[in-house]
Design a protein around this motif. Structure first.
Motif, mmCIF file in Angstrom:
data_model
loop_
_atom_site.group_PDB
_atom_site.id
_atom_site.type_symbol
_atom_site.label_atom_id
_atom_site.label_comp_id
_atom_site.label_asym_id
_atom_site.label_seq_id
_atom_site.Cartn_x
_atom_site.Cartn_y
_atom_site.Cartn_z
ATOM 1 N N MET A 502 0.821 -1.214 0.000
ATOM 2 C CA MET A 502 0.000 0.000 0.000
ATOM 3 C C MET A 502 0.854 1.264 0.000
ATOM 4 N N MET A 503 2.017 1.198 0.614
ATOM 5 C CA MET A 503 2.903 2.367 0.654
ATOM 6 C C MET A 503 3.394 2.758 -0.733
ATOM 7 N N SER A 504 3.297 1.843 -1.706
ATOM 8 C CA SER A 504 3.813 2.107 -3.052
ATOM 9 C C SER A 504 2.729 2.353 -4.093
ATOM 10 N N MET A 507 2.291 6.706 -3.584
ATOM 11 C CA MET A 507 3.409 7.542 -3.110
ATOM 12 C C MET A 507 2.945 8.841 -2.438
ATOM 13 N N GLY A 508 2.350 8.747 -1.286
ATOM 14 C CA GLY A 508 1.894 9.948 -0.595
ATOM 15 C C GLY A 508 0.408 10.213 -0.756
ATOM 16 N N GLY A 509 -0.285 9.393 -1.556
ATOM 17 C CA GLY A 509 -1.718 9.564 -1.763
ATOM 18 C C GLY A 509 -2.530 8.832 -0.700
ATOM 19 N N ALA A 515 -2.059 3.378 4.996
ATOM 20 C CA ALA A 515 -1.116 2.422 5.580
ATOM 21 C C ALA A 515 -0.277 3.087 6.663
ATOM 22 N N TYR A 516 0.167 4.321 6.396
ATOM 23 C CA TYR A 516 1.020 5.016 7.366
ATOM 24 C C TYR A 516 0.242 5.354 8.636
ATOM 25 N N VAL A 517 -1.001 5.804 8.486
ATOM 26 C CA VAL A 517 -1.830 6.108 9.659
ATOM 27 C C VAL A 517 -2.077 4.847 10.474
ATOM 28 N N CYS A 594 7.236 -1.302 -7.986
ATOM 29 C CA CYS A 594 7.420 -0.779 -6.633
ATOM 30 C C CYS A 594 6.526 -1.502 -5.627
ATOM 31 N N ILE A 595 5.286 -1.803 -6.028
ATOM 32 C CA ILE A 595 4.361 -2.503 -5.118
ATOM 33 C C ILE A 595 4.915 -3.876 -4.751
#
Length: 656
Positions: A502-504, A507-509, A515-517, A594-595
């Motif tokens: 999910m992080m890929s 890219m910031g979306g 995922a980061y939260v 990247c994923i």
């Protein structure tokens, strides 16, 4: 005043080399000083930096237009610099800047810098114009490109004006009565570049499609080309391309499309098609006092999901500094402590460790109240902040009527991230409800609303609501934490692969942020392995691009290869956005590669049992990771897998 009249040869630098935004601004100020436009270079630079602090002038598409209006400027001037390799300028689209124009304007009543900015913004929308400037071989050639473009633009505008006037004359009173088919309003937070770029895009597209349009700009110099009541009454539809509030009451009962200013720039044809084909909802002004409540009718056509996402991201963006700062200090405490002194008190056994653990814990403790407070503020403006903060604090403490009535007999159970999330949204809408209820109060009581009524009633209501729902949300939160803690083997590996992948995706979306939260939220319940998988997944994409550019050179142009090498540093620093230009240029090959690489890194991190207490920092917090060497292996394997797959999927490119 024309653009070329403000730009001296001494103020142009071609193929500049700077390492960061600060260096770029220093160089541009020096160029401006060489042009003889400054009476005090230091004061001018401070004015430029102050403007940057209000919002980046990196407007996207590889362009930055830093500027300042100050008495340190002796005469209006421009400076320009091309940067073939690009530099990070905190641009709105995250892309490196390759072309910089700096504007110096004297502190007079004439808004010289705004006039030049609007003209520059319009010209810079043309990609061919930008490329000609970036690849200019001499200062003379650079000036020639601008001169020709400005003359061409002026001739086009005059021709369009003549055609419109002739059409109006031929149509006579009928045309005058018909007015404009479409009206538009453009506005961006800083009221400069994007405002005028959206205006130009909509006007150009309307001319191509044969429709008559008038565009009002809500810029930093005030409202220009204001829409009249008669024009609004005669128009078929109004397009609002704005990222800030505009006066909406005048459009009551008219079909209105509300969207971002970026859509006005990049999707003018789509907006105009919707406008002329009757696909715009009728706007109804909803407030009783003549202005829409904050967060209500700002974007009526916006989906509920997107609205929720915006409010959530406002909370998350304000929460992250507390999480990152506190988390890294706590991680340092464990790194510097002596486990053997007292294993049960690990992190507090030595004075240095105790200092970092205590201060970090205090910072970390603000995480949930800040999240909740700024979600509420996004919904209800400043009156929502205090109510949201208290709601988040009550959710974090886990208070219920039961443990308040029987203090010491029952233990509060924190409803955690989920409770704070819920408290933020509830607080925001509670305050909106109070604003609605108080709208009929006499004007003499206006000052009491934000200072007395909203905070007292709002905090009391959110407190009562949270102590009622805390037992339920707390039980859900506890169940989720226990389920995560009980995960083993295959389940954890799959979770790590999912979060890493999910992080890929964007890219910031939204997927990346979700995922980061989830990773940062897991820190509050000891899910350090989850945070490790998330950061590993985010570090892989830039490194994978850099590896591909290193070992599959013929898959990139020379310029792209040179820019790609910077991604080694960005990846190691946990900055995924360095991949965006490559993903945008070739999404079907770059993003899947990247994923896969990120998913591999996340899964391996789980397999190795890695844990991370710091939610950011990349390579700089590796010493605080549980099993650091295995963690580096996970990231390395993921990057190699991603880079290798990218090299296989991408096609060789030919350079002229």
């Amino acid at each position: 005043m024309r653009i070329v009249d403000l730009l001296a040869k001494d103020s142009i630098c071609l193929n500049g080399k700077v390492s960061d935004k600060k260096g770029a601004i220093d160089k541009m100020v020096s160029l401006m000083e060489k042009g003889g436009h400054l009476s005090n270079a230091g004061a001018y630079k401070q004015a430029v930096l102050k403007r940057e602090a209000e919002g980046t002038t990196g407007i996207g598409e590889g362009i930055a237009i830093p500027h300042a209006k100050t008495n340190a400027v002796s005469s209006p001037g421009l400076a320009a610099m091309t940067l073939p390799e690009g530099v990070d300028f905190d641009s709105l689209d995250g892309r490196p800047v390759r072309l910089i124009f700096m504007i110096a304007a004297p502190d007079t009543k004439d808004n010289v810098h705004l006039e030049v900015l609007s003209r520059l913004s319009v010209l810079l929308m043309n990609q061919q114009f930008r490329e000609h400037l970036i690849h200019a071989k001499s200062q003379e050639a650079f000036l020639k490109v601008i001169d020709l473009a400005e003359m061409s633009h002026q001739e086009t505008a005059e021709a369009d004006g003549a055609v419109t006037a002739e059409a109006d004359k031929s149509a006579g009173a009928g045309a005058a009565k018909a007015g404009y088919q479409i009206l538009a309003v453009t506005a961006c937070p800083t009221g400069i570049a994007h405002t005028y770029m959206a205006q130009e895009a909509l006007e150009q597209q309307a001319r191509k499609m044969g429709y008559r349009i008038k565009v009002e700009t809500n810029g930093s110099g005030g409202v220009k080309n204001a829409l009249t009541r008669e024009e609004i009454g005669a128009a078929e539809c109004i397009i609002i391309a704005a990222d800030k509030n505009v006066e909406m009451a005048r459009f009551d009962g008219k079909p209105v499309i509300q969207t971002r200013v970026a859509d006005g720039i990049h999707k003018p044809a789509e907006l105009i098609e919707r406008a002329v084909h009757g696909e715009a909802p009728v706007y109804h002004h909803r407030s009783h006092d003549g202005e829409p409540a904050h967060g209500e009718s700002r974007n009526q056509s916006e989906s509920i999901g997107h609205g929720i996402y915006k409010h959530l991201m406002n909370g998350v963006s304000h929460m992250l500094p507390f999480v990152i700062g506190g988390g890294i200090l706590i991680a340092l405490a464990f790194l510097l402590d002596d486990y053997q002194i007292d294993p049960a008190n690990f992190g507090m056994n030595t004075p240095v460790a105790a200092f970092f653990k205590t201060i970090g814990g205090q910072a970390f403790g603000f995480m949930l109240p800040i999240l909740s407070g700024y979600i509420a503020m996004s919904i209800a403006d400043r009156p929502g902040l205090a109510v949201g903060v208290v709601g988040g604090a009550v959710a974090n403490a886990g208070y219920t009527f039961g443990n308040m009535m029987h203090y010491g007999e029952t233990v509060p159970v924190s409803s955690g991230f989920l409770g704070a999330l819920l408290a933020g949204f509830l607080a925001g809408y509670i305050v909106l409800g109070l604003q609605k209820l108080c709208s009929g109060l006499p004007g003499s009581l206006e000052g009491m609303k934000p200072m007395l009524i909203y905070p007292v009633a709002g905090i009391g209501i959110i407190g009562a609501v949270m102590v009622l729902i805390n037992p339920v949300v707390g039980a859900i939160n506890t169940g989720m934490n226990q389920a995560l803690a009980s995960m083993g083997g295959t389940s954890k590996i799959l979770l790590g692969a999912l979060l890493g992948g999910m992080m890929s995706i964007d890219m910031g979306g939204p997927f990346n942020k979700a995922a980061y939260v989830f990773g940062t939220a897991s820190l509050t319940s000891g899910g350090f392995d989850i945070m490790a998988a998330v950061m590993a997944g985010g570090m892989v994409p830039p490194i994978a691009v850099a590896l591909c550019a290193t070992f599959f050179k013929n898959r990139f142009t020379r310029k792209d290869r040179q820019s790609a090498y910077v991604n080694y540093i960005m990846g190691l620093s946990f900055i995924s956005e360095g991949v965006i230009p490559y993903a945008a240029a070739d999404p079907l090959r770059v993003i899947p590669s990247c994923i896969v690489g990120s998913a591999a890194a996340g899964a391996l991190s789980m397999i190795f049992g890695c844990g991370l207490r710091a939610p950011h920092g990349g390579i700089f917090v590796i010493p605080t990771v549980t099993h650091p060497f295995q963690y580096l292996i996970a990231i390395g394997v993921g990057a190699i897998v991603g880079g290798l797959l990218m090299g296989i999927l991408k096609k060789p490119v030919r350079e002229n």
